[in-house]
Scaffold this active site. Structure first.
Site, PDB file in Angstrom:
ATOM      1  N   ASP A 475       0.859  -1.298  -0.005  1.00 52.19           N
ATOM      2  CA  ASP A 475      -0.006  -0.009  -0.025  1.00 52.19           C
ATOM      3  C   ASP A 475       0.729   1.462  -0.098  1.00 52.19           C
ATOM      4  O   ASP A 475       1.966   1.279   0.351  1.00 52.19           O
ATOM      5  CB  ASP A 475      -1.036  -0.040   1.405  1.00 52.19           C
ATOM      6  N   ASP A 536     -10.679   1.762  -3.494  1.00 52.35           N
ATOM      7  CA  ASP A 536     -11.244   1.675  -1.814  1.00 52.35           C
ATOM      8  C   ASP A 536     -12.846   1.617  -2.140  1.00 52.35           C
ATOM      9  O   ASP A 536     -13.473   1.197  -1.180  1.00 52.35           O
ATOM     10  CB  ASP A 536     -10.704   2.721  -1.047  1.00 52.35           C
TER      11      ASP A 536
HETATM   12  C1  DGJ Z   1      -5.736   1.773   2.114  1.00 52.87           C
HETATM   13  C2  DGJ Z   1      -5.996   0.503   1.199  1.00 52.87           C
HETATM   14  O1  DGJ Z   1      -6.619   1.026  -0.104  1.00 52.87           O
HETATM   15  C3  DGJ Z   1      -7.238  -0.240   1.884  1.00 52.87           C
HETATM   16  O2  DGJ Z   1      -7.421  -1.445   0.970  1.00 52.87           O
HETATM   17  C4  DGJ Z   1      -6.653  -0.673   3.153  1.00 52.87           C
HETATM   18  O3  DGJ Z   1      -5.443  -1.411   2.854  1.00 52.87           O
HETATM   19  C5  DGJ Z   1      -6.055   0.482   3.909  1.00 52.87           C
HETATM   20  N1  DGJ Z   1      -5.226   1.539   3.243  1.00 52.87           N
HETATM   21  C6  DGJ Z   1      -5.374  -0.110   5.134  1.00 52.87           C
HETATM   22  O4  DGJ Z   1      -4.763   1.074   6.033  1.00 52.87           O
END
Ligand code: DGJ
Length: 764
Positions: A475, A536
């Site tokens: 990430d 997300d």
């Molecule tokens: C952002 C990501 O896009 C999410 O899927 C998740 O992993 C969160 N960060 C976790 O902090």
């Protein structure tokens, strides 16, 4: 077919369905002639822009040539100071002069590719043409690279600038490519948005002037994907001319399309020139990222297929290349930071096994003091309070259950509240004479520092190797602030170095890149990570637009797509489980919710969905994908030996229009059977209508209906149709939709945000 030809100063690059033509003119300039459908080399003169007189106030290239101005010549690479006033592809300054006049010196044709130094690039080209040019006055040399991928109808381009003088220059811009295109009525299609709203199609009709897209936030960004298309105004999904462009790059990028007074469109792209000023000393060189160009005169779907095939074949690496991806369960949306090992095993992993999932992914929150997003980044010690026994014990329990084990990391960022920051505050990146600017409470690490890169490589290697990790979700959650353009580029080189050192020696690890969702959905990351978390935003209705936007540029095998809870945590919209699956099935399917909260009925449905997906997984991940544009509903169609086509409804109307099913690419003569995928309707969606079938009167809002709806559903009517390929291509009418006047087995139930998936098979 010769792939790269050179005769009488004309170059012809050939792919299966396209030709790219340019020539060396009498002064040694590289004049662009044609990029489009297949033509003969001998056509070059007829195809080139005519310049037999000088235009108005233009500047003559040569004092004794009164018809030649570079302003009205289509060029392979634009520069400033010799009469070409279109946007330059290179901007470099030495001794106060910006003038460059690159002329042909020689060329070479090599088999395969020449990899880009310190940057990822495509592989497996048939041939590469390198044209060496030079400016005799300032001593700069410019090499233009063209790699040809005949099967995928792709030509990749890039530039390398070499300072062959004794002086130092300051480089402000060096585009990866420039394409001067003369066509009428063009529309630019870019894919812009934001966090949670990635890759929304954005169309602009091109008039005289310049239209630019790009990113200045440090990563390729959800604000604007580096990939874009240009199409003729009358081009549709299935007909007409279109050109596609993308960059193998994950940092600040820039693309511009300018239409000049002669209707030449100069299209170019590369590293963003904003705040970019790199010193180029004597003997030094600078290499641009690779750009990917493609063309089709058979519509946008076909253009996308070029990109899809190219990415699956020449960008994605590792053991996961062309391999079916596992169905995963991810802990994030169900648990966030708040979990214990027991929850993970009992609520997620065991349920995942019984529902048929294959990969368990522990997301954020497993290390250091990370109980919120305020602390812990930079540390890799497992939080034993949450996971007694540590990651290795969790991994081994997960493996014993028969699942693969995956884990989340965010190695590029650091929290001030972390052990790493206590020991190494100098690893954090910010302008040290100003207060730090935080993003999601974190700072980035200085990836231009080799010590920082080693720290990341050591820790992530240990995490993978000591715990038998099968999958990594990498990430990156904040924009890069207050840095120069060339710092951003150096950072990217640092990132690619880290990713190369980690993942190239571990090809079995399935690496899914993520950047707050789709902030880094680009070809640079895809050279390391075979799939990317698309967004997300897992609301299926929003996802239709996001995944559709992505599909113009990227294949389904690269898109992470998850079923999550309803009502959705961001939009608060309630959607049927069926639609959540039907959207996520067009990609790498995962589930991201607390599985222990599923009702008995939902469990049955999820298990059926997963079995169905696995049975057709190859089609869903690697089939030919078509976007439909012929009726009012959004249609996703994917085709291998079988076809899976889904119609997504948004808002239902009391008097629905007749709707049709149109299919692509079938044999006119053959006969096909179309059958809708079975699923259950939730009883609650029928409100008081339930009393039409119930022997006793029920309160639709009451407990009995509530309990009943968790164990029993109403089977959606199975629709079957039979038709020839010719009829299906022209469109067949579907059964009527319910409109409150009666119901029988042939009536389809509408429903806001409902959807129907159909399986199409040839009848033997
Ligand atoms: C952002 C990501 O896009 C999410 O899927 C998740 O992993 C969160 N960060 C976790 O902090």
């Amino acid at each position: 077919m010769n792939i790269i030809d050179f005769k009488d100063n004309v170059f012809l690059l050939s792919t299966k369905e396209t030709s790219y033509l340019f020539r060396v003119d009498k002064y040694g300039h590289l004049e662009h002639i044609h990029y489009g459908p297949k033509v003969r080399m001998e056509d070059w003169d007829a195809l080139s822009l005519k310049h037999k007189i000088l235009f108005g106030s233009t500047v003559m290239y040569h004092e004794r040539d009164d018809i030649m101005t570079l302003d009205s010549v289509a060029q392979e690479y634009g520069s400033y100071g010799q009469g070409d006033f279109k946007e330059a592809s290179i901007e470099i300054e030495g001794n106060g002069s910006y003038t460059c006049d690159f002329r042909y010196v020689s060329h070479e044709i090599v088999e395969g590719n020449v990899p880009v130094k310190d940057l990822p690039s495509s592989y497996g080209a048939a041939q590469t043409l390198i044209v060496h040019t030079a400016d005799d006055i300032n001593g700069l040399k410019l090499d233009l690279y063209y790699s040809v991928y005949p099967e995928e109808d792709v030509i990749s381009r890039r530039a390398v600038l070499i300072n062959g003088s004794r002086k130092t220059f300051t480089l402000h811009r060096l585009m990866s490519y420039c394409l001067d295109l003369f066509e009428k009525d063009l529309v630019m299609m870019d894919f812009s948005g934001a966090w949670d709203k990635e890759t929304h199609l954005n169309e602009k009709e091109l008039k005289q002037g310049t239209y630019t897209i790009g990113s200045r936030v440090g990563f390729s960004s959800a604000k604007c994907n580096p990939g874009f298309l240009i199409r003729r105004k009358d081009t549709t999904e299935d007909h007409g001319k279109a050109w596609g462009f993308n960059l193998v790059y994950s940092g600040n990028h820039y693309s511009s399309v300018s239409k000049d007074e002669y209707s030449i469109h100069r299209i170019q792209g590369g590293i963003s020139p904003e705040r970019f000023h790199s010193e180029l000393k004597a003997g030094q060189s600078f290499e641009t990222p690779e750009a990917i160009l493609t063309f089709s005169d058979r519509g946008l779907n076909h253009l996308s297929h070029h990109f899809h095939d190219f990415i699956n074949e020449h960008i994605v690496r590792s053991d996961w290349k062309k391999k079916e991806r596992p169905v995963l369960i991810n802990s994030w949306e169900g648990f966030g930071f708040d979990f214990k090992k027991d929850d993970l095993i009992r609520k997620l992993a065991r349920n995942a096994v019984s529902l048929g999932m294959e990969l368990f992914v522990l997301d954020d929150g497993w290390f250091g003091r990370r109980n919120s997003d305020k602390r812990g980044l930079g540390d890799y010690n497992c939080n034993i309070r949450k996971i007694p026994g540590g990651i290795s014990s969790l991994s081994s329990e997960i493996h014993k259950l028969g699942l693969l084990f995956g884990i989340w990391v965010e190695p590029e960022a650091i929290n001030v509240d972390s052990k790493l920051y206590e020991n190494h505050p100098e690893y954090a990146l910010w302008e040290k004479d100003r207060p730090p600017f935080y993003g999601r409470n974190e700072l980035l690490m200085d990836l231009t520092n080799p010590e920082v890169r080693d720290y990341i490589v050591d820790n992530v290697s240990r995490l993978i190797d000591d715990n038998k990790v099968d999958y990594i979700k990498w990430d990156m959650n904040r924009m890069m602030n207050a840095v120069s353009g060339e710092y951003n580029h150096e950072y990217l080189k640092g990132l690619y170095d880290v990713l190369g050192r980690l993942f190239l020696p571990r090809p079995w690890v399935l690496f899914e890149s993520c950047s707050s969702g789709g902030n880094r959905f680009d070809l640079g990351m895809l050279c390391y990570s075979p799939q990317i978390w698309s967004s997300d935003d897992t609301d299926p209705i929003e996802r239709i637009d996001i995944q559709k936007g992505l599909s113009y540029l990227y294949p389904l095998s690269t898109m992470g797509a998850h079923v999550s809870q309803s009502p959705h945590m961001q939009t608060l919209r309630a959607t049927p489980l069926e639609t959540r699956f039907n959207v996520s099935a067009y990609g790498c399917l995962g589930y991201e919710l607390d599985l222990s909260l599923l009702s008995r009925l939902e469990r049955i449905e999820v298990a059926k969905q997963i079995a169905f997906y696995k049975q057709h997984r190859h089609t869903f991940q690697y089939g030919r994908f078509y976007r439909g544009d012929q009726d009012e509903y959004e249609t996703f169609e994917v085709k291998d030996d079988e076809t899976m086509i889904t119609k997504f409804r948004r808002i239902v109307h009391a008097v629905p229009v007749y709707d049709k099913l149109y299919l692509h690419d079938l044999d006119d003569e053959k006969v096909y059977r179309i059958e809708s995928k079975p699923y259950l309707h939730n009883l609650k969606q029928f409100g008081h209508l339930i009393n039409f079938v119930s022997p006793v009167k029920l309160n639709s809002e009451g407990k009995i209906v509530d309990t009943l709806s968790k164990i029993k559903g109403m089977e959606a009517s199975i629709q079957t149709y039979e038709a020839s390929g010719a009829a299906l291509k022209s469109g067949i009418y579907l059964n009527n939709l319910f409109l409150g006047t009666g119901y029988n087995d042939n009536v389809r139930i509408p429903l806001d945000y409902g959807s129907d998936m159909y399986e199409v098979k040839e009848i033997q």
